[in-house]
Design a protein around this motif. Sequence first.
Motif, short mmCIF file in Angstrom:
data_model
loop_
_atom_site.label_atom_id
_atom_site.label_comp_id
_atom_site.label_asym_id
_atom_site.label_seq_id
_atom_site.Cartn_x
_atom_site.Cartn_y
_atom_site.Cartn_z
N VAL A 10 0.82 -1.20 0.00
CA VAL A 10 0.00 0.00 0.00
C VAL A 10 0.86 1.25 0.00
O VAL A 10 0.57 2.23 -0.67
CB VAL A 10 -0.95 0.00 1.21
CG1 VAL A 10 -1.72 1.31 1.29
CG2 VAL A 10 -1.91 -1.17 1.12
N TYR A 34 3.50 1.93 -1.41
CA TYR A 34 4.12 2.23 -2.68
C TYR A 34 3.06 2.46 -3.76
O TYR A 34 3.22 2.03 -4.89
CB TYR A 34 5.08 1.10 -3.08
CG TYR A 34 6.27 1.00 -2.15
CD1 TYR A 34 6.23 0.17 -1.05
CD2 TYR A 34 7.41 1.76 -2.37
CE1 TYR A 34 7.30 0.09 -0.18
CE2 TYR A 34 8.49 1.68 -1.50
CZ TYR A 34 8.43 0.86 -0.41
OH TYR A 34 9.48 0.78 0.45
N GLY A 35 2.00 3.17 -3.36
CA GLY A 35 0.97 3.50 -4.34
C GLY A 35 0.20 2.30 -4.81
O GLY A 35 -0.13 2.19 -5.99
N ASN A 36 -0.11 1.40 -3.89
CA ASN A 36 -0.85 0.20 -4.27
C ASN A 36 -0.13 -0.61 -5.33
O ASN A 36 -0.68 -0.94 -6.38
CB ASN A 36 -2.25 0.55 -4.77
CG ASN A 36 -3.27 0.53 -3.68
OD1 ASN A 36 -2.93 0.42 -2.51
ND2 ASN A 36 -4.53 0.62 -4.04
N LYS A 37 1.12 -0.90 -5.10
CA LYS A 37 1.88 -1.71 -6.03
C LYS A 37 1.53 -3.18 -5.81
O LYS A 37 1.77 -3.73 -4.74
CB LYS A 37 3.37 -1.48 -5.82
CG LYS A 37 4.25 -2.30 -6.76
CD LYS A 37 5.72 -2.00 -6.53
CE LYS A 37 6.60 -2.90 -7.36
NZ LYS A 37 8.03 -2.59 -7.16
N TYR A 64 -3.96 2.11 -13.44
CA TYR A 64 -2.69 1.42 -13.63
C TYR A 64 -2.56 0.89 -15.05
O TYR A 64 -3.57 0.62 -15.72
CB TYR A 64 -2.59 0.20 -12.69
CG TYR A 64 -3.00 0.41 -11.26
CD1 TYR A 64 -4.34 0.42 -10.90
CD2 TYR A 64 -2.03 0.59 -10.27
CE1 TYR A 64 -4.71 0.59 -9.58
CE2 TYR A 64 -2.42 0.76 -8.95
CZ TYR A 64 -3.76 0.76 -8.61
OH TYR A 64 -4.12 0.94 -7.30
N ILE A 117 3.59 -4.54 -13.06
CA ILE A 117 3.11 -3.17 -13.13
C ILE A 117 4.09 -2.30 -13.91
O ILE A 117 5.30 -2.48 -13.86
CB ILE A 117 2.88 -2.58 -11.72
CG1 ILE A 117 2.13 -1.26 -11.83
CG2 ILE A 117 4.20 -2.44 -10.97
CD1 ILE A 117 1.60 -0.75 -10.50
N ILE A 176 2.19 8.09 -9.81
CA ILE A 176 2.57 7.56 -8.50
C ILE A 176 3.66 6.50 -8.64
O ILE A 176 4.63 6.50 -7.91
CB ILE A 176 1.35 6.96 -7.77
CG1 ILE A 176 0.25 8.01 -7.61
CG2 ILE A 176 1.76 6.37 -6.43
CD1 ILE A 176 0.67 9.21 -6.80
N ILE A 177 3.44 5.55 -9.52
CA ILE A 177 4.41 4.48 -9.74
C ILE A 177 4.91 4.57 -11.17
O ILE A 177 4.13 4.70 -12.11
CB ILE A 177 3.78 3.09 -9.52
CG1 ILE A 177 3.37 2.91 -8.06
CG2 ILE A 177 4.75 1.98 -9.92
CD1 ILE A 177 2.63 1.61 -7.80
N ARG A 199 -5.80 4.84 -3.12
CA ARG A 199 -4.55 4.18 -2.82
C ARG A 199 -4.22 4.17 -1.33
O ARG A 199 -3.41 3.41 -0.87
CB ARG A 199 -3.40 4.83 -3.58
CG ARG A 199 -3.03 6.23 -3.13
CD ARG A 199 -1.96 6.81 -4.02
NE ARG A 199 -1.60 8.16 -3.64
CZ ARG A 199 -0.54 8.44 -2.90
NH1 ARG A 199 0.23 7.47 -2.48
NH2 ARG A 199 -0.25 9.68 -2.60
#
Lengths: 112, 115
Positions: free
Chosen positions: A94, A96-99, B33, B45, B55-56, B97
């Motif tokens: 969570v 980590y941005g919902n990785k 995503y 991802i 964000i990612i 998130r």
Amino acid sequence: QKEVEQDPGPLSVPEGAIVSLNCTYSNSAFQYFMWYRQYSRKGPELLMYTYSSGNKEDGRFTAQVDKSSKYISLFIRDSQPSDSATYLCAILLVEYGNKLVFGAGTILRVKS
Amino acid sequence: DTAVSQTPKYLVTQMGNDKSIKCEQNLGHDTMYWYKQDSKKFLKIMFSYNNKELIINETVPNRFSPKSPDKAHLNLHINSLELGDSAVYFCASSQDRERSGNTIYFGEGSWLTVV
């Protein structure tokens, strides 16, 4: 070493069998543990998730987490041909941005 | 109604071309995503956006550029396509998130073949 290890199978069982699918993970920071099912030519769909050690049951499906050994399992009782799919374990970070980190997926074939 | 929809579903294109895959979600989610699934079915991802903010950003070549015009859309543009870009690309979304136990919903996938 991959963050999430999962035997890709294929796993072939007769209809009515109990199926056990397993994953191991390496990062203790992982917080949520999920199982996705993916049919051929489709996107993954969430089956179950849990965040604590122990068992969680939903119909014929039971998700089990053992954080001390970093081991997660999915049990399918009374397996049906319609359960034939690829089962992906996934672990969510969570912070980590919902990785969402996936295992390789196990191909399950239930024979009638 | 499809919750997460992406187009095109199938795309065959030549090396060196530029292509885009579009994604829209009608779930009111804050986060979207892009995931890539390779030939060995390994799902990884690439990017995530929360309210149009990146964000990612995993280790992805600069040829891949996500664009989020609003929080319901996240498009993926790929420049100078290479053979190794052939894969299935999945768009996904989740509600917040920061909220625990988020469910991430996936689209049906876009099958990209570079020849």
